[in-house]
Design an enzyme around this catalytic site. Structure first.
Site, PDB file in Angstrom:
ATOM      1  N   TYR A 145       3.577 -42.268  57.399  1.00  0.00           N
ATOM      2  CA  TYR A 145       3.880 -43.662  57.075  1.00  0.00           C
ATOM      3  C   TYR A 145       4.709 -44.295  58.198  1.00  0.00           C
ATOM      4  O   TYR A 145       4.341 -45.349  58.747  1.00  0.00           O
ATOM      5  CB  TYR A 145       4.625 -43.729  55.745  1.00  0.00           C
ATOM      6  N   LYS A 149       3.495 -47.316  60.898  1.00  0.00           N
ATOM      7  CA  LYS A 149       4.128 -48.646  60.964  1.00  0.00           C
ATOM      8  C   LYS A 149       4.738 -48.891  62.339  1.00  0.00           C
ATOM      9  O   LYS A 149       4.746 -50.024  62.832  1.00  0.00           O
ATOM     10  CB  LYS A 149       5.193 -48.776  59.880  1.00  0.00           C
ATOM     11  N   ARG A 186       8.137 -44.144  42.797  1.00  0.00           N
ATOM     12  CA  ARG A 186       9.390 -44.581  43.398  1.00  0.00           C
ATOM     13  C   ARG A 186      10.485 -44.696  42.348  1.00  0.00           C
ATOM     14  O   ARG A 186      10.248 -44.728  41.153  1.00  0.00           O
ATOM     15  CB  ARG A 186       9.195 -45.879  44.171  1.00  0.00           C
ATOM     16  N   VAL A 188      12.502 -46.992  41.283  1.00  0.00           N
ATOM     17  CA  VAL A 188      12.648 -48.083  40.308  1.00  0.00           C
ATOM     18  C   VAL A 188      11.710 -47.892  39.105  1.00  0.00           C
ATOM     19  O   VAL A 188      12.188 -47.812  37.962  1.00  0.00           O
ATOM     20  CB  VAL A 188      12.485 -49.472  40.965  1.00  0.00           C
ATOM     21  N   PHE A 191      12.750 -44.659  37.026  1.00  0.00           N
ATOM     22  CA  PHE A 191      13.956 -44.772  36.197  1.00  0.00           C
ATOM     23  C   PHE A 191      13.745 -45.761  35.045  1.00  0.00           C
ATOM     24  O   PHE A 191      14.166 -45.510  33.917  1.00  0.00           O
ATOM     25  CB  PHE A 191      15.155 -45.223  37.042  1.00  0.00           C
ATOM     26  N   THR A 210      21.781 -43.337  49.274  1.00  0.00           N
ATOM     27  CA  THR A 210      21.966 -44.768  48.954  1.00  0.00           C
ATOM     28  C   THR A 210      20.702 -45.552  49.325  1.00  0.00           C
ATOM     29  O   THR A 210      19.948 -45.168  50.219  1.00  0.00           O
ATOM     30  CB  THR A 210      23.149 -45.392  49.719  1.00  0.00           C
TER      31      THR A 210
HETATM   32  N1  UDP Z   1      14.631 -40.732  43.740  1.00  0.00           N
HETATM   33  C1  UDP Z   1      15.246 -40.126  42.657  1.00  0.00           C
HETATM   34  N2  UDP Z   1      14.506 -39.944  41.512  1.00  0.00           N
HETATM   35  C2  UDP Z   1      13.213 -40.358  41.380  1.00  0.00           C
HETATM   36  C3  UDP Z   1      12.586 -40.997  42.492  1.00  0.00           C
HETATM   37  C4  UDP Z   1      13.332 -41.172  43.663  1.00  0.00           C
HETATM   38  O1  UDP Z   1      16.427 -39.735  42.707  1.00  0.00           O
HETATM   39  O2  UDP Z   1      12.620 -40.153  40.294  1.00  0.00           O
HETATM   40  C5  UDP Z   1      15.412 -40.954  44.982  1.00  0.00           C
HETATM   41  C6  UDP Z   1      14.725 -40.530  46.281  1.00  0.00           C
HETATM   42  O3  UDP Z   1      14.961 -39.159  46.579  1.00  0.00           O
HETATM   43  C7  UDP Z   1      15.361 -41.460  47.301  1.00  0.00           C
HETATM   44  C8  UDP Z   1      15.645 -42.741  46.503  1.00  0.00           C
HETATM   45  O4  UDP Z   1      15.597 -42.369  45.126  1.00  0.00           O
HETATM   46  O5  UDP Z   1      16.588 -40.931  47.775  1.00  0.00           O
HETATM   47  C9  UDP Z   1      14.608 -43.846  46.744  1.00  0.00           C
HETATM   48  O6  UDP Z   1      13.322 -43.270  46.648  1.00  0.00           O
HETATM   49  P1  UDP Z   1      11.960 -44.093  46.586  1.00  0.00           P
HETATM   50  O7  UDP Z   1      10.871 -43.114  46.307  1.00  0.00           O
HETATM   51  O8  UDP Z   1      12.113 -45.224  45.624  1.00  0.00           O
HETATM   52  O9  UDP Z   1      11.701 -44.748  48.017  1.00  0.00           O
HETATM   53  P2  UDP Z   1      12.282 -44.554  49.501  1.00  0.00           P
HETATM   54  O10 UDP Z   1      13.434 -45.483  49.565  1.00  0.00           O
HETATM   55  O11 UDP Z   1      12.713 -43.114  49.696  1.00  0.00           O
HETATM   56  O12 UDP Z   1      11.147 -44.921  50.380  1.00  0.00           O
END
Ligand code: UDP
Length: 316
Positions: A145, A149, A186, A188, A191, A210
């Site tokens: 990815y 990009k 992801r 959002v 959760f 973070t």
């Molecule tokens: N993450 C988490 N639980 C989940 C999915 C993601 O703790 O069920 C964490 C992941 O390891 C990362 C952050 O949340 O540190 C954001 O992850 P995401 O997959 O949303 O996208 P990224 O920002 O890594 O591209």
């Protein structure tokens, strides 16, 4: 204007379709529906200024007639998707960018590339401003990815310099809101859906990492301003309100009024290898050049996102 949006049936692309139509423009949404969904644009069916074209942008693109603006959003931006489809991810960033730039050149259209904060990799500079060159592992799981990009940005600048195509590059930081895919993996949607089902929220790596989350309406406003502004070089668009993932999990539970707890889990290696430890945009350029900054608080944006997924679960 007549505006082509690749990835137009995706999460961000479909919101851009709505906003450009509302501003009175003609919109062509192009999508191969691999990760985009017809549900995201179903409400636009029959709109006199809207056209949907089912096409994979890694193949030659033909569009009849005038095109004034090309926005290249087609992509597989979720870690789960690019782990599952690594070659397609590279192709849409490389061949898809080449084809869309070629179309912009042929039509004399202005071009916007949707790039990403992932070009900064696991950043050694914090917060990230556009002058930072990044810290990317080219052969890691995220490399497909990130490098696609980075290549896309290089190709966009080459078309700008050598073919005089008028280009813009937006580096999009974590964006959320209605129309995210429930299963895109992801943080959002994971959760929010876990909270709505009363399941434990799967927090990786003790939630120490973070992120800074931008509501989709704010992002779309930033992209539209950038497209019409006289700006050279990439511009970060994101919300600089940084939060740890564990704090974010607690906020989701609160906003969803859920009784869920937190589950500190260790996902498989590939999923979190090279997972950036911290990420937060420096949006000075967007503030100064576009007069833009995010307006929607994380709490308000999450409330809208929770309402969207709640509704989806009722109708599913
Ligand atoms: N993450 C988490 N639980 C989940 C999915 C993601 O703790 O069920 C964490 C992941 O390891 C990362 C952050 O949340 O540190 C954001 O992850 P995401 O997959 O949303 O996208 P990224 O920002 O890594 O591209």
């Amino acid at each position: 204007m007549r505006i082509l949006i690749t990835g137009g049936a995706g999460f961000i692309g479909s919101h851009l379709c709505d906003r450009y139509l509302a501003a009175g423009h003609d919109v062509i949404a192009m999508d191969n529906l691999r990760t985009g969904s017809i549900d995201n644009i179903a409400h636009l069916a029959g709109h006199p200024r809207f056209l949907f074209v089912n096409h994979d942008v890694t193949h030659y693109i033909y569009v009849a007639g005038v095109v004034d603006r090309v926005l290249h959003l087609a992509s597989l931006p979720s870690p789960v998707d690019y782990l599952n489809y690594p070659i397609q991810t590279l192709k849409v960033g490389a061949l898809g960018t080449h084809n869309t730039l070629g179309l912009a050149l042929a039509k004399g259209a202005r071009y916007l590339l949707a790039s990403t904060s992932e070009v900064y990799g696991d950043p050694l500079v914090h917060p990230q401003d556009e002058s930072y060159w990044g810290n990317v592992n080219p052969i890691g799981p995220r490399g497909v990815y990130d490098e696609s990009k980075r290549f896309a940005e290089a190709l966009t600048m080459a078309y700008d310099r050598y073919h005089d195509v008028d280009t813009r590059i937006v580096r999009i930081f974590n964006t959320y809101g209605p129309r995210m895919r429930a299963d895109d993996g992801r943080v959002v949607p994971n959760f929010v859906i876990q909270a709505l089902k009363g399941e434990a929220l799967t927090v990786y790596d003790h939630g120490r990492r973070t992120r800074a989350f931008c509501f989709v309406d704010d992002l779309v406003e930033g992209i539209m301003r950038l497209m019409e502004a006289d700006v050279d070089g990439p511009v970060n668009i994101g919300n600089p309100m940084e939060i740890t993932i564990v704090e974010f999990a607690k906020l989701v539970i609160e906003v969803a009024e859920s009784a869920s707890t937190l589950a500190y889990v260790i996902p498989d290696d590939e999923r979190t290898r090279d997972d950036p430890k911290q990420r937060c945009p420096d949006i000075t350029r967007a503030r100064e050049l576009l007069g833009w900054e995010p307006r929607v608080s994380l709490r308000d944006g999450l409330a809208q996102t929770v309402a969207y997924f709640r509704q989806k679960m009722v109708t599913a």
